[in-house]
Design a protein around this motif. Sequence first.
Motif, PDB file in Angstrom:
ATOM      1  N   ASP A 177       0.805  -1.216   0.000  1.00  0.00           N
ATOM      2  CA  ASP A 177       0.000   0.000   0.000  1.00  0.00           C
ATOM      3  C   ASP A 177       0.840   1.269   0.000  1.00  0.00           C
ATOM      4  OD1 ASP A 177      -2.503  -1.513   0.398  1.00  0.00           O
ATOM      5  OD2 ASP A 177      -1.638  -1.938   2.369  1.00  0.00           O
ATOM      6  N   LEU A 178       0.352   2.256  -0.713  1.00  0.00           N
ATOM      7  CA  LEU A 178       0.941   3.594  -0.735  1.00  0.00           C
ATOM      8  C   LEU A 178       0.013   4.558  -0.020  1.00  0.00           C
ATOM      9  CD1 LEU A 178       2.112   3.828  -4.452  1.00  0.00           C
ATOM     10  CD2 LEU A 178       3.582   3.717  -2.444  1.00  0.00           C
ATOM     11  N   THR A 179       0.583   5.394   0.840  1.00  0.00           N
ATOM     12  CA  THR A 179      -0.205   6.429   1.514  1.00  0.00           C
ATOM     13  C   THR A 179       0.584   7.730   1.530  1.00  0.00           C
ATOM     14  OG1 THR A 179       0.636   5.675   3.659  1.00  0.00           O
ATOM     15  CG2 THR A 179      -1.528   4.878   3.013  1.00  0.00           C
ATOM     16  N   ALA A 180      -0.130   8.823   1.490  1.00  0.00           N
ATOM     17  CA  ALA A 180       0.489  10.150   1.532  1.00  0.00           C
ATOM     18  C   ALA A 180       0.921  10.451   2.963  1.00  0.00           C
ATOM     19  CB  ALA A 180      -0.492  11.203   1.039  1.00  0.00           C
ATOM     20  N   GLU A 181       2.103  11.036   3.079  1.00  0.00           N
ATOM     21  CA  GLU A 181       2.656  11.419   4.379  1.00  0.00           C
ATOM     22  C   GLU A 181       3.099  12.873   4.295  1.00  0.00           C
ATOM     23  OE1 GLU A 181       3.636   9.189   7.273  1.00  0.00           O
ATOM     24  OE2 GLU A 181       1.946   8.171   6.354  1.00  0.00           O
ATOM     25  N   VAL A 240       1.700  15.936   4.620  1.00  0.00           N
ATOM     26  CA  VAL A 240       0.936  16.821   3.728  1.00  0.00           C
ATOM     27  C   VAL A 240       1.296  18.268   4.041  1.00  0.00           C
ATOM     28  CG1 VAL A 240      -1.361  17.525   2.998  1.00  0.00           C
ATOM     29  CG2 VAL A 240      -0.919  15.129   3.549  1.00  0.00           C
ATOM     30  N   GLN A 241       1.564  19.036   2.993  1.00  0.00           N
ATOM     31  CA  GLN A 241       1.986  20.425   3.137  1.00  0.00           C
ATOM     32  C   GLN A 241       0.791  21.357   3.027  1.00  0.00           C
ATOM     33  OE1 GLN A 241       4.731  20.593  -0.119  1.00  0.00           O
ATOM     34  NE2 GLN A 241       6.332  19.514   0.989  1.00  0.00           N
ATOM     35  N   GLU A 242       1.038  22.661   3.165  1.00  0.00           N
ATOM     36  CA  GLU A 242      -0.024  23.667   3.097  1.00  0.00           C
ATOM     37  C   GLU A 242      -0.768  23.637   1.767  1.00  0.00           C
ATOM     38  OE1 GLU A 242       1.294  27.598   4.079  1.00  0.00           O
ATOM     39  OE2 GLU A 242       2.322  26.908   5.873  1.00  0.00           O
ATOM     40  N   ASN A 243      -0.088  23.308   0.692  1.00  0.00           N
ATOM     41  CA  ASN A 243      -0.731  23.284  -0.616  1.00  0.00           C
ATOM     42  C   ASN A 243      -1.499  21.981  -0.859  1.00  0.00           C
ATOM     43  OD1 ASN A 243       1.376  21.524  -0.941  1.00  0.00           O
ATOM     44  ND2 ASN A 243       2.383  22.657  -2.590  1.00  0.00           N
ATOM     45  N   ALA A 244      -1.668  21.188   0.196  1.00  0.00           N
ATOM     46  CA  ALA A 244      -2.414  19.925   0.173  1.00  0.00           C
ATOM     47  C   ALA A 244      -1.720  18.836  -0.636  1.00  0.00           C
ATOM     48  CB  ALA A 244      -3.842  20.131  -0.320  1.00  0.00           C
ATOM     49  N   LEU A 245      -0.449  19.040  -0.945  1.00  0.00           N
ATOM     50  CA  LEU A 245       0.328  18.009  -1.622  1.00  0.00           C
ATOM     51  C   LEU A 245       1.214  17.307  -0.595  1.00  0.00           C
ATOM     52  CD1 LEU A 245       1.413  19.918  -4.843  1.00  0.00           C
ATOM     53  CD2 LEU A 245      -0.439  18.252  -4.598  1.00  0.00           C
ATOM     54  N   ALA A 246       1.404  16.030  -0.777  1.00  0.00           N
ATOM     55  CA  ALA A 246       2.234  15.261   0.146  1.00  0.00           C
ATOM     56  C   ALA A 246       3.706  15.440  -0.194  1.00  0.00           C
ATOM     57  CB  ALA A 246       1.855  13.792   0.071  1.00  0.00           C
ATOM     58  N   ALA A 247       4.508  15.651   0.837  1.00  0.00           N
ATOM     59  CA  ALA A 247       5.950  15.764   0.645  1.00  0.00           C
ATOM     60  C   ALA A 247       6.593  14.378   0.618  1.00  0.00           C
ATOM     61  CB  ALA A 247       6.568  16.590   1.768  1.00  0.00           C
ATOM     62  N   THR A 269       5.764   9.936   0.575  1.00  0.00           N
ATOM     63  CA  THR A 269       4.831   8.837   0.342  1.00  0.00           C
ATOM     64  C   THR A 269       5.353   7.636   1.111  1.00  0.00           C
ATOM     65  OG1 THR A 269       4.302   9.677  -1.856  1.00  0.00           O
ATOM     66  CG2 THR A 269       3.753   7.378  -1.413  1.00  0.00           C
ATOM     67  N   LYS A 270       4.457   6.904   1.742  1.00  0.00           N
ATOM     68  CA  LYS A 270       4.849   5.731   2.528  1.00  0.00           C
ATOM     69  C   LYS A 270       4.393   4.476   1.805  1.00  0.00           C
ATOM     70  CE  LYS A 270       2.864   4.391   6.602  1.00  0.00           C
ATOM     71  NZ  LYS A 270       2.586   4.447   8.056  1.00  0.00           N
ATOM     72  N   LEU A 271       5.332   3.559   1.605  1.00  0.00           N
ATOM     73  CA  LEU A 271       5.041   2.245   1.041  1.00  0.00           C
ATOM     74  C   LEU A 271       5.054   1.253   2.195  1.00  0.00           C
ATOM     75  CD1 LEU A 271       4.664   0.256  -1.336  1.00  0.00           C
ATOM     76  CD2 LEU A 271       7.167   0.157  -1.512  1.00  0.00           C
ATOM     77  N   THR A 272       3.978   0.476   2.319  1.00  0.00           N
ATOM     78  CA  THR A 272       3.848  -0.496   3.399  1.00  0.00           C
ATOM     79  C   THR A 272       3.608  -1.881   2.810  1.00  0.00           C
ATOM     80  OG1 THR A 272       2.849   1.203   4.810  1.00  0.00           O
ATOM     81  CG2 THR A 272       2.563  -1.095   5.502  1.00  0.00           C
ATOM     82  N   GLU A 277      -0.030 -17.505  14.361  1.00  0.00           N
ATOM     83  CA  GLU A 277      -0.385 -16.846  13.108  1.00  0.00           C
ATOM     84  C   GLU A 277      -0.461 -15.367  13.412  1.00  0.00           C
ATOM     85  OE1 GLU A 277      -3.621 -16.646   9.457  1.00  0.00           O
ATOM     86  OE2 GLU A 277      -3.921 -18.117  11.044  1.00  0.00           O
ATOM     87  N   ARG A 278       0.301 -14.578  12.643  1.00  0.00           N
ATOM     88  CA  ARG A 278       0.277 -13.128  12.857  1.00  0.00           C
ATOM     89  C   ARG A 278       0.795 -12.392  11.630  1.00  0.00           C
ATOM     90  NH1 ARG A 278       4.415 -12.359  17.722  1.00  0.00           N
ATOM     91  NH2 ARG A 278       5.972 -13.665  16.842  1.00  0.00           N
ATOM     92  N   GLN A 279       0.534 -11.093  11.648  1.00  0.00           N
ATOM     93  CA  GLN A 279       0.965 -10.252  10.535  1.00  0.00           C
ATOM     94  C   GLN A 279       2.245  -9.515  10.890  1.00  0.00           C
ATOM     95  OE1 GLN A 279      -2.281  -7.711   9.343  1.00  0.00           O
ATOM     96  NE2 GLN A 279      -3.080  -9.322   8.021  1.00  0.00           N
ATOM     97  N   PHE A 280       3.091  -9.366   9.884  1.00  0.00           N
ATOM     98  CA  PHE A 280       4.325  -8.601  10.012  1.00  0.00           C
ATOM     99  C   PHE A 280       4.250  -7.477   8.988  1.00  0.00           C
ATOM    100  CE2 PHE A 280       5.232 -12.797  11.561  1.00  0.00           C
ATOM    101  CZ  PHE A 280       6.015 -12.569  12.678  1.00  0.00           C
ATOM    102  N   THR A 281       4.679  -6.290   9.398  1.00  0.00           N
ATOM    103  CA  THR A 281       4.577  -5.118   8.539  1.00  0.00           C
ATOM    104  C   THR A 281       5.902  -4.373   8.513  1.00  0.00           C
ATOM    105  OG1 THR A 281       2.238  -4.882   9.100  1.00  0.00           O
ATOM    106  CG2 THR A 281       3.313  -2.965   8.161  1.00  0.00           C
ATOM    107  N   SER A 282       6.209  -3.845   7.338  1.00  0.00           N
ATOM    108  CA  SER A 282       7.376  -2.988   7.193  1.00  0.00           C
ATOM    109  C   SER A 282       6.987  -1.832   6.279  1.00  0.00           C
ATOM    110  CB  SER A 282       8.547  -3.759   6.575  1.00  0.00           C
ATOM    111  OG  SER A 282       9.691  -2.930   6.494  1.00  0.00           O
ATOM    112  N   PHE A 283       7.570  -0.666   6.533  1.00  0.00           N
ATOM    113  CA  PHE A 283       7.282   0.475   5.658  1.00  0.00           C
ATOM    114  C   PHE A 283       8.535   1.296   5.432  1.00  0.00           C
ATOM    115  CE2 PHE A 283       6.600   2.156   9.886  1.00  0.00           C
ATOM    116  CZ  PHE A 283       7.204   3.401   9.832  1.00  0.00           C
ATOM    117  N   GLU A 284       8.516   2.013   4.340  1.00  0.00           N
ATOM    118  CA  GLU A 284       9.575   2.961   3.971  1.00  0.00           C
ATOM    119  C   GLU A 284       8.889   4.184   3.384  1.00  0.00           C
ATOM    120  OE1 GLU A 284      13.056   2.894   3.915  1.00  0.00           O
ATOM    121  OE2 GLU A 284      13.209   0.928   4.877  1.00  0.00           O
TER     122      GLU A 284
END
Length: 174
Positions: free
Chosen positions: A96-100, A102-109, A111-114, A132-139
């Motif tokens: 997944d990609l998510t915006a991280e 967010v600046q005043e102009n509503a654009l993200a500086a 992006t986080k990949l998870t 049984e469990r989930q493991f998560t990593s992000f950059e």
Amino acid sequence: MTRVSRHTLGAGMLCALILAISSCTIAYRLNGASIDYTRVKTINIDDFQNLAPTVYPPLAQRFSEDLKHRFETRTRLSQVSGQGDLNIEGEITGYDLTAEAVQENALAAKTKLTITINVRFTNLVDEEESFERQFTSFETFDSSLMLTEVQDELVARMTEDLINQIFNATVENW
């Protein structure tokens, strides 16, 4: 007399230090794994399928091969197909990609990949260690870059992190 006492004291402290270090070394494993090889001899690691809504095609194969390689190089377990003393299976459930940032102009500086991986670990020697469990990593990466420009590097680092987490949870007992 004082010189002999100091020498004897120094030798005694040296012996105590060597004894302390050698007693610690017995419990320490150079490979990080805490496996009783008299009881646990085999491992089966199934290939992980990519069931994430967004699919990065090389991820499943890279992850599966790297996970097998970690156990091959850091343990003395024999890898088997079919049931082993230890069994690891699962699937990639998120990419997944998510915006991280967010600046005043509503654009993200940034992006986080998870990446999220669901793991089923079965220990046939000690059932209480199974889970049984989930493991998560992000950059995160600069939003001015296209994902395709940084994807391979990010996925390599995240795969390494996920494998460390899984290895720790399964055979290091952390």
